[in-house]
Design a protein around this motif. Structure first.
Motif, PDB file in Angstrom:
ATOM      1  N   GLU A   1     -43.569  -8.080 -62.328  1.00 46.94           N
ATOM      2  CA  GLU A   1     -45.004  -8.355 -62.436  1.00 46.94           C
ATOM      3  C   GLU A   1     -45.765  -7.036 -62.570  1.00 46.94           C
ATOM      4  O   GLU A   1     -46.401  -6.566 -61.634  1.00 46.94           O
ATOM      5  CB  GLU A   1     -45.473  -9.152 -61.222  1.00 46.94           C
ATOM      6  CG  GLU A   1     -44.779 -10.508 -61.087  1.00 46.94           C
ATOM      7  CD  GLU A   1     -45.175 -11.237 -59.816  1.00 46.94           C
ATOM      8  OE1 GLU A   1     -46.070 -10.732 -59.095  1.00 46.94           O
ATOM      9  OE2 GLU A   1     -44.591 -12.295 -59.540  1.00 46.94           O
ATOM     10  N   TYR A   2     -45.717  -6.471 -63.767  1.00 48.87           N
ATOM     11  CA  TYR A   2     -46.385  -5.199 -64.019  1.00 48.87           C
ATOM     12  C   TYR A   2     -47.704  -5.425 -64.747  1.00 48.87           C
ATOM     13  O   TYR A   2     -47.920  -6.464 -65.378  1.00 48.87           O
ATOM     14  CB  TYR A   2     -45.485  -4.272 -64.832  1.00 48.87           C
ATOM     15  CG  TYR A   2     -45.068  -4.816 -66.182  1.00 48.87           C
ATOM     16  CD1 TYR A   2     -45.751  -4.464 -67.334  1.00 48.87           C
ATOM     17  CD2 TYR A   2     -43.966  -5.674 -66.307  1.00 48.87           C
ATOM     18  CE1 TYR A   2     -45.375  -4.964 -68.566  1.00 48.87           C
ATOM     19  CE2 TYR A   2     -43.586  -6.174 -67.532  1.00 48.87           C
ATOM     20  CZ  TYR A   2     -44.294  -5.824 -68.665  1.00 48.87           C
ATOM     21  OH  TYR A   2     -43.924  -6.325 -69.887  1.00 48.87           O
ATOM     22  N   GLY A   3     -48.565  -4.432 -64.664  1.00 50.07           N
ATOM     23  CA  GLY A   3     -49.875  -4.561 -65.296  1.00 50.07           C
ATOM     24  C   GLY A   3     -49.863  -4.225 -66.766  1.00 50.07           C
ATOM     25  O   GLY A   3     -50.429  -4.935 -67.591  1.00 50.07           O
ATOM     26  N   SER A   4     -49.207  -3.109 -67.136  1.00 53.04           N
ATOM     27  CA  SER A   4     -49.165  -2.720 -68.539  1.00 53.04           C
ATOM     28  C   SER A   4     -47.954  -1.834 -68.800  1.00 53.04           C
ATOM     29  O   SER A   4     -47.417  -1.195 -67.888  1.00 53.04           O
ATOM     30  CB  SER A   4     -50.443  -1.978 -68.944  1.00 53.04           C
ATOM     31  OG  SER A   4     -50.517  -0.725 -68.295  1.00 53.04           O
ATOM     32  N   ARG A  21     -47.264   0.508 -65.564  1.00 59.31           N
ATOM     33  CA  ARG A  21     -48.279   0.545 -64.518  1.00 59.31           C
ATOM     34  C   ARG A  21     -48.255  -0.742 -63.703  1.00 59.31           C
ATOM     35  O   ARG A  21     -48.236  -1.844 -64.257  1.00 59.31           O
ATOM     36  CB  ARG A  21     -49.671   0.703 -65.140  1.00 59.31           C
ATOM     37  CG  ARG A  21     -50.778   0.910 -64.110  1.00 59.31           C
ATOM     38  CD  ARG A  21     -52.146   0.921 -64.744  1.00 59.31           C
ATOM     39  NE  ARG A  21     -52.559  -0.409 -65.162  1.00 59.31           N
ATOM     40  CZ  ARG A  21     -53.079  -0.707 -66.341  1.00 59.31           C
ATOM     41  NH1 ARG A  21     -53.208   0.234 -67.258  1.00 59.31           N
ATOM     42  NH2 ARG A  21     -53.443  -1.933 -66.643  1.00 59.31           N
ATOM     43  N   PHE A  22     -48.241  -0.603 -62.386  1.00 62.57           N
ATOM     44  CA  PHE A  22     -48.381  -1.735 -61.472  1.00 62.57           C
ATOM     45  C   PHE A  22     -49.755  -1.640 -60.824  1.00 62.57           C
ATOM     46  O   PHE A  22     -50.233  -0.552 -60.512  1.00 62.57           O
ATOM     47  CB  PHE A  22     -47.282  -1.706 -60.405  1.00 62.57           C
ATOM     48  CG  PHE A  22     -45.920  -2.057 -60.936  1.00 62.57           C
ATOM     49  CD1 PHE A  22     -45.445  -3.347 -60.880  1.00 62.57           C
ATOM     50  CD2 PHE A  22     -45.116  -1.072 -61.518  1.00 62.57           C
ATOM     51  CE1 PHE A  22     -44.188  -3.672 -61.379  1.00 62.57           C
ATOM     52  CE2 PHE A  22     -43.867  -1.386 -62.022  1.00 62.57           C
ATOM     53  CZ  PHE A  22     -43.397  -2.689 -61.952  1.00 62.57           C
ATOM     54  N   GLU A  23     -50.390  -2.797 -60.596  1.00 60.65           N
ATOM     55  CA  GLU A  23     -51.759  -2.749 -60.095  1.00 60.65           C
ATOM     56  C   GLU A  23     -52.088  -3.807 -59.047  1.00 60.65           C
ATOM     57  O   GLU A  23     -53.174  -3.815 -58.488  1.00 60.65           O
ATOM     58  CB  GLU A  23     -52.738  -2.902 -61.270  1.00 60.65           C
ATOM     59  CG  GLU A  23     -52.488  -4.141 -62.092  1.00 60.65           C
ATOM     60  CD  GLU A  23     -53.195  -4.155 -63.436  1.00 60.65           C
ATOM     61  OE1 GLU A  23     -53.668  -5.223 -63.839  1.00 60.65           O
ATOM     62  OE2 GLU A  23     -53.277  -3.078 -64.058  1.00 60.65           O
ATOM     63  N   GLU A  24     -51.144  -4.716 -58.767  1.00 63.91           N
ATOM     64  CA  GLU A  24     -51.451  -5.810 -57.848  1.00 63.91           C
ATOM     65  C   GLU A  24     -51.144  -5.459 -56.393  1.00 63.91           C
ATOM     66  O   GLU A  24     -52.012  -5.409 -55.552  1.00 63.91           O
ATOM     67  CB  GLU A  24     -50.676  -7.072 -58.262  1.00 63.91           C
ATOM     68  CG  GLU A  24     -51.116  -7.653 -59.584  1.00 63.91           C
ATOM     69  CD  GLU A  24     -52.569  -8.117 -59.563  1.00 63.91           C
ATOM     70  OE1 GLU A  24     -53.048  -8.538 -58.494  1.00 63.91           O
ATOM     71  OE2 GLU A  24     -53.223  -8.028 -60.622  1.00 63.91           O
ATOM     72  N   TYR A  39     -44.849  -2.753 -55.706  1.00 63.20           N
ATOM     73  CA  TYR A  39     -44.607  -1.580 -56.566  1.00 63.20           C
ATOM     74  C   TYR A  39     -43.531  -0.675 -55.972  1.00 63.20           C
ATOM     75  O   TYR A  39     -42.602  -0.262 -56.674  1.00 63.20           O
ATOM     76  CB  TYR A  39     -45.913  -0.821 -56.753  1.00 63.20           C
ATOM     77  CG  TYR A  39     -45.742   0.648 -57.089  1.00 63.20           C
ATOM     78  CD1 TYR A  39     -45.277   1.052 -58.333  1.00 63.20           C
ATOM     79  CD2 TYR A  39     -46.035   1.623 -56.137  1.00 63.20           C
ATOM     80  CE1 TYR A  39     -45.116   2.398 -58.628  1.00 63.20           C
ATOM     81  CE2 TYR A  39     -45.878   2.962 -56.430  1.00 63.20           C
ATOM     82  CZ  TYR A  39     -45.417   3.350 -57.667  1.00 63.20           C
ATOM     83  OH  TYR A  39     -45.247   4.677 -57.955  1.00 63.20           O
ATOM     84  N   TYR A  74     -48.546   3.377 -59.781  1.00 63.36           N
ATOM     85  CA  TYR A  74     -49.403   2.343 -59.195  1.00 63.36           C
ATOM     86  C   TYR A  74     -50.860   2.735 -59.355  1.00 63.36           C
ATOM     87  O   TYR A  74     -51.258   3.857 -59.023  1.00 63.36           O
ATOM     88  CB  TYR A  74     -49.058   2.166 -57.713  1.00 63.36           C
ATOM     89  CG  TYR A  74     -49.936   1.186 -56.974  1.00 63.36           C
ATOM     90  CD1 TYR A  74     -49.928  -0.169 -57.300  1.00 63.36           C
ATOM     91  CD2 TYR A  74     -50.768   1.620 -55.940  1.00 63.36           C
ATOM     92  CE1 TYR A  74     -50.725  -1.076 -56.614  1.00 63.36           C
ATOM     93  CE2 TYR A  74     -51.568   0.719 -55.246  1.00 63.36           C
ATOM     94  CZ  TYR A  74     -51.545  -0.620 -55.589  1.00 63.36           C
ATOM     95  OH  TYR A  74     -52.337  -1.508 -54.910  1.00 63.36           O
ATOM     96  N   GLY A 114     -56.817  -2.697 -63.406  1.00 63.99           N
ATOM     97  CA  GLY A 114     -57.042  -4.040 -63.927  1.00 63.99           C
ATOM     98  C   GLY A 114     -58.432  -4.576 -63.689  1.00 63.99           C
ATOM     99  O   GLY A 114     -58.777  -5.665 -64.177  1.00 63.99           O
TER     100      GLY A 114
END
Length: 368
Positions: A122-125, A138-141, A146, A175, A180
């Motif tokens: 579950e990565y952001g981009s 990039r991870f953002e949650e 992460y 991270y 987001g």
């Protein structure tokens, strides 16, 4: 440097693979992991490989391998992990043109994306930068998530790079909890809003005229006092009439003072570009992926009578090692463009490739 298309290379699609070689590859990963490779098998492979090579010389063809039609996992394991394969197998792997091995493979970005998605990360981009030689995720949650998956993600991408013989790119997994979130835009002034409305209306009116002439409306750009129009074929004979009709239509709604600039394209060049772009992408990815080539980027233009490419290096025109670097790049390109697959794509088209130093000096020119 001009060169002759002396010998076309044939694939091994219809060439019989020695039986013990096929068995060896199929069992290779598990047997090496267990440490039970029998030296006699390697000796037999050596004998069959040299017999195989002798048969090649008699046919006067330079054969090249694309795939054995065996397990892709076993094939990658063999080619990338050839450090522990017998000398004959290592010789076989090294005979495959480097760029040709990439030509029919997925683009690097696509392969990484599919691998990440297959593992349900579950990565952001996901980003890929040729200039920075970097793959970034990039991870953002969740920071805890992460930290948990970062080592595995790094290993996954690193292994993909190794499998593709890519030693120039680095992997960055990071991270950023704010990435987001939508940034609040400042309120636009009434003046800017009115200008945007005008530009949108000018675009609509220009598009109406283009439709009447049978041209697409996607290539319209409007700035203050200027209209840019793309996607008009050079075979169009009504350029002046079309400009006049656009100007008159704009005047009817009070829009005056706009200069119209059309960018024409050659339909034949468009067809050529569609065919040759896959070769360009392969050359770009392959040369920027290996540190030994010292390539910072590759560009092209399709507007000339030739399909023109420029390979930009990080070496200076005064560097002592520039000659050997250029020779490596030149040989990689020539080996690739002389393959049967590349020749089918190129057809009768003319291309020109310049290898350029970082101080913009042409170090070598390759032509057909």
């Amino acid at each position: 440097m001009a060169y002759k298309n002396e010998e076309k290379r044939e694939s091994l699609d219809h060439l019989q693979v020695p039986a013990s070689l096929e068995t060896f590859i199929a069992e290779l990963p598990e047997r090496y992991e267990n440490g039970d490779i029998n030296p006699e098998i390697e000796n037999q492979i050596d004998k069959e490989w040299h017999t195989f090579r002798s048969g090649q010389k008699k046919t006067r063809f330079k054969k090249k391998m694309i795939a054995f039609s065996l397990s892709s996992t076993a094939a990658i394991f063999l080619l990338v992990g050839s450090v522990f394969v017998s000398p004959a197998m290592a010789e076989f792997a090294s005979s495959i043109p480097y760029l040709s091995s990439l030509f029919k493979s997925k683009p690097l970005y696509e392969e990484v994306q599919e691998a990440l998605d297959q593992e349900n990360y579950e990565y952001g981009s996901l980003g890929m930068s040729i200039s920075d030689k970097e793959i970034s995720v990039r991870f953002e949650e969740s920071e805890d998530y992460y930290k948990e998956v970062k080592p595995a993600v790094e290993d996954l991408i690193t292994n993909i790079l190794k499998a593709r013989n890519n030693d120039a790119y680095k992997v960055r997994v990071f991270y950023d909890p704010d990435a987001g979130k939508l940034q609040e835009l400042p309120n636009k002034s009434n003046e800017i809003e009115e200008q945007e409305k005008d530009f949108n209306r000018v675009t609509e009116l220009t598009g109406e005229v283009l439709k009447e002439y049978g041209h697409p409306i996607e290539g319209i750009g409007v700035r203050e006092g200027k209209i840019y129009i793309d996607y008009i074929p050079s075979t169009e004979k009504r350029i002046d009439e079309m400009k006049s009709d656009i100007t008159n239509k704009l005047k009817q709604e009070g829009f005056t003072g706009y200069k119209i600039k059309l960018y024409l394209y050659n339909p034949e060049h468009v067809e050529r570009e569609g065919r040759i772009l896959p070769l360009f992408h392969t050359i770009t990815e392959g040369l920027t992926a290996k540190a030994e080539y010292k390539v910072s980027g590759v560009g092209y233009t399709n507007k000339r009578e030739r399909f023109y490419m420029v390979v930009r290096t990080t070496v200076s025109s005064k560097d002592s090692n520039r000659k050997e670097v250029v020779e490596r790049i030149e040989q990689a390109i020539i080996d690739f463009l002389q393959t049967e697959e590349a020749q089918k794509v190129i057809q009768d088209d003319i291309y020109e490739i310049e290898i350029e130093s970082k101080d913009k000096k042409v170090l070598k020119t390759i032509k057909n």
